[in-house]
Design a protein around this motif. Structure first.
Motif, PDB file in Angstrom:
ATOM      1  N   GLU A   1       8.903  17.380  -1.444  1.00 29.06           N
ATOM      2  CA  GLU A   1       8.712  17.836  -0.058  1.00 29.06           C
ATOM      3  C   GLU A   1       7.291  17.549   0.427  1.00 29.06           C
ATOM      4  O   GLU A   1       7.094  17.139   1.572  1.00 29.06           O
ATOM      5  CB  GLU A   1       9.052  19.328   0.078  1.00 29.06           C
ATOM      6  N   GLU A   2       6.309  17.764  -0.433  1.00 33.69           N
ATOM      7  CA  GLU A   2       4.927  17.472  -0.049  1.00 33.69           C
ATOM      8  C   GLU A   2       4.707  15.960   0.094  1.00 33.69           C
ATOM      9  O   GLU A   2       3.997  15.510   0.990  1.00 33.69           O
ATOM     10  CB  GLU A   2       3.958  18.072  -1.063  1.00 33.69           C
ATOM     11  N   ALA A   3       5.342  15.194  -0.767  1.00 35.62           N
ATOM     12  CA  ALA A   3       5.235  13.739  -0.674  1.00 35.62           C
ATOM     13  C   ALA A   3       5.847  13.241   0.641  1.00 35.62           C
ATOM     14  O   ALA A   3       5.317  12.318   1.269  1.00 35.62           O
ATOM     15  CB  ALA A   3       5.919  13.075  -1.863  1.00 35.62           C
ATOM     16  N   LYS A   4       6.938  13.874   1.068  1.00 27.88           N
ATOM     17  CA  LYS A   4       7.553  13.510   2.345  1.00 27.88           C
ATOM     18  C   LYS A   4       6.606  13.800   3.507  1.00 27.88           C
ATOM     19  O   LYS A   4       6.513  13.018   4.455  1.00 27.88           O
ATOM     20  CB  LYS A   4       8.867  14.269   2.547  1.00 27.88           C
ATOM     21  N   ILE A   5       5.924  14.918   3.436  1.00 30.23           N
ATOM     22  CA  ILE A   5       4.959  15.279   4.486  1.00 30.23           C
ATOM     23  C   ILE A   5       3.842  14.241   4.538  1.00 30.23           C
ATOM     24  O   ILE A   5       3.462  13.780   5.619  1.00 30.23           O
ATOM     25  CB  ILE A   5       4.392  16.696   4.246  1.00 30.23           C
TER      26      ILE A   5
ATOM     27  N   LYS B   1       0.836  -1.210   0.000  1.00 28.55           N
ATOM     28  CA  LYS B   1       0.000   0.000   0.000  1.00 28.55           C
ATOM     29  C   LYS B   1       0.867   1.255   0.000  1.00 28.55           C
ATOM     30  O   LYS B   1       0.564   2.231  -0.685  1.00 28.55           O
ATOM     31  CB  LYS B   1      -0.933   0.015   1.218  1.00 28.55           C
ATOM     32  N   LYS B   2       1.969   1.213   0.767  1.00 30.19           N
ATOM     33  CA  LYS B   2       2.874   2.367   0.789  1.00 30.19           C
ATOM     34  C   LYS B   2       3.480   2.604  -0.591  1.00 30.19           C
ATOM     35  O   LYS B   2       3.589   3.748  -1.038  1.00 30.19           O
ATOM     36  CB  LYS B   2       3.982   2.150   1.816  1.00 30.19           C
TER      37      LYS B   2
ATOM     38  N   SER C   1       5.235  11.062   6.027  1.00 31.89           N
ATOM     39  CA  SER C   1       5.405  11.207   7.475  1.00 31.89           C
ATOM     40  C   SER C   1       4.070  11.097   8.199  1.00 31.89           C
ATOM     41  O   SER C   1       3.981  10.487   9.261  1.00 31.89           O
ATOM     42  CB  SER C   1       6.058  12.542   7.813  1.00 31.89           C
ATOM     43  N   PHE C   2       3.049  11.674   7.604  1.00 31.73           N
ATOM     44  CA  PHE C   2       1.708  11.604   8.186  1.00 31.73           C
ATOM     45  C   PHE C   2       1.223  10.157   8.231  1.00 31.73           C
ATOM     46  O   PHE C   2       0.705   9.687   9.252  1.00 31.73           O
ATOM     47  CB  PHE C   2       0.738  12.465   7.380  1.00 31.73           C
ATOM     48  N   ILE C   3       1.427   9.434   7.152  1.00 34.18           N
ATOM     49  CA  ILE C   3       1.026   8.026   7.098  1.00 34.18           C
ATOM     50  C   ILE C   3       1.792   7.220   8.146  1.00 34.18           C
ATOM     51  O   ILE C   3       1.212   6.381   8.850  1.00 34.18           O
ATOM     52  CB  ILE C   3       1.232   7.453   5.683  1.00 34.18           C
ATOM     53  N   GLU C   4       3.085   7.488   8.278  1.00 36.71           N
ATOM     54  CA  GLU C   4       3.899   6.801   9.286  1.00 36.71           C
ATOM     55  C   GLU C   4       3.380   7.077  10.696  1.00 36.71           C
ATOM     56  O   GLU C   4       3.306   6.169  11.521  1.00 36.71           O
ATOM     57  CB  GLU C   4       5.362   7.241   9.183  1.00 36.71           C
ATOM     58  N   SER C   5       3.039   8.336  10.973  1.00 40.41           N
ATOM     59  CA  SER C   5       2.554   8.667  12.314  1.00 40.41           C
ATOM     60  C   SER C   5       1.209   7.988  12.589  1.00 40.41           C
ATOM     61  O   SER C   5       0.969   7.529  13.709  1.00 40.41           O
ATOM     62  CB  SER C   5       2.455  10.180  12.510  1.00 40.41           C
ATOM     63  N   LEU C   6       0.365   7.896  11.571  1.00 36.65           N
ATOM     64  CA  LEU C   6      -0.900   7.180  11.744  1.00 36.65           C
ATOM     65  C   LEU C   6      -0.657   5.702  12.023  1.00 36.65           C
ATOM     66  O   LEU C   6      -1.308   5.098  12.887  1.00 36.65           O
ATOM     67  CB  LEU C   6      -1.780   7.330  10.499  1.00 36.65           C
ATOM     68  N   GLU C   7       0.300   5.133  11.313  1.00 36.47           N
ATOM     69  CA  GLU C   7       0.635   3.724  11.507  1.00 36.47           C
ATOM     70  C   GLU C   7       1.141   3.478  12.933  1.00 36.47           C
ATOM     71  O   GLU C   7       0.736   2.514  13.586  1.00 36.47           O
ATOM     72  CB  GLU C   7       1.696   3.307  10.490  1.00 36.47           C
TER      73      GLU C   7
END
Length: 66
Positions: A25-29, A9-10, A32-38
């Motif tokens: 840069e936006e893709a990194k944000i 999925k990632k 990071s958001f997806i990682e924090s949700l995980e």
């Protein structure tokens, strides 16, 4: 969902972002958001498991007293 499914999925999300020319840069944000949700989900799973164990322990104590 297995780790392999999560990784797939990632990769899919990365492909979508790349295909739609989302700036790095936006893709990194977004990543990071997806990682924090995980991480939050994993923490909540651990908490649920803790409370399940607490319930099991209480049931054992109650059962032993009867």
């Amino acid at each position: 969902m297995t780790k392999q499914e999560i990784n797939e999925k990632k990769l899919l999300v990365s492909a979508i972002l790349f295909t739609n020319k989302v700036p790095v840069e936006e893709a990194k944000i977004i990543g990071s958001f997806i990682e924090s949700l995980e991480q939050e989900i994993n923490g909540l799973k651990d908490e649920i498991e803790f409370y399940k164990q607490q319930c099991d322990d209480l049931e054992m104590q109650i059962g032993c007293q009867e």
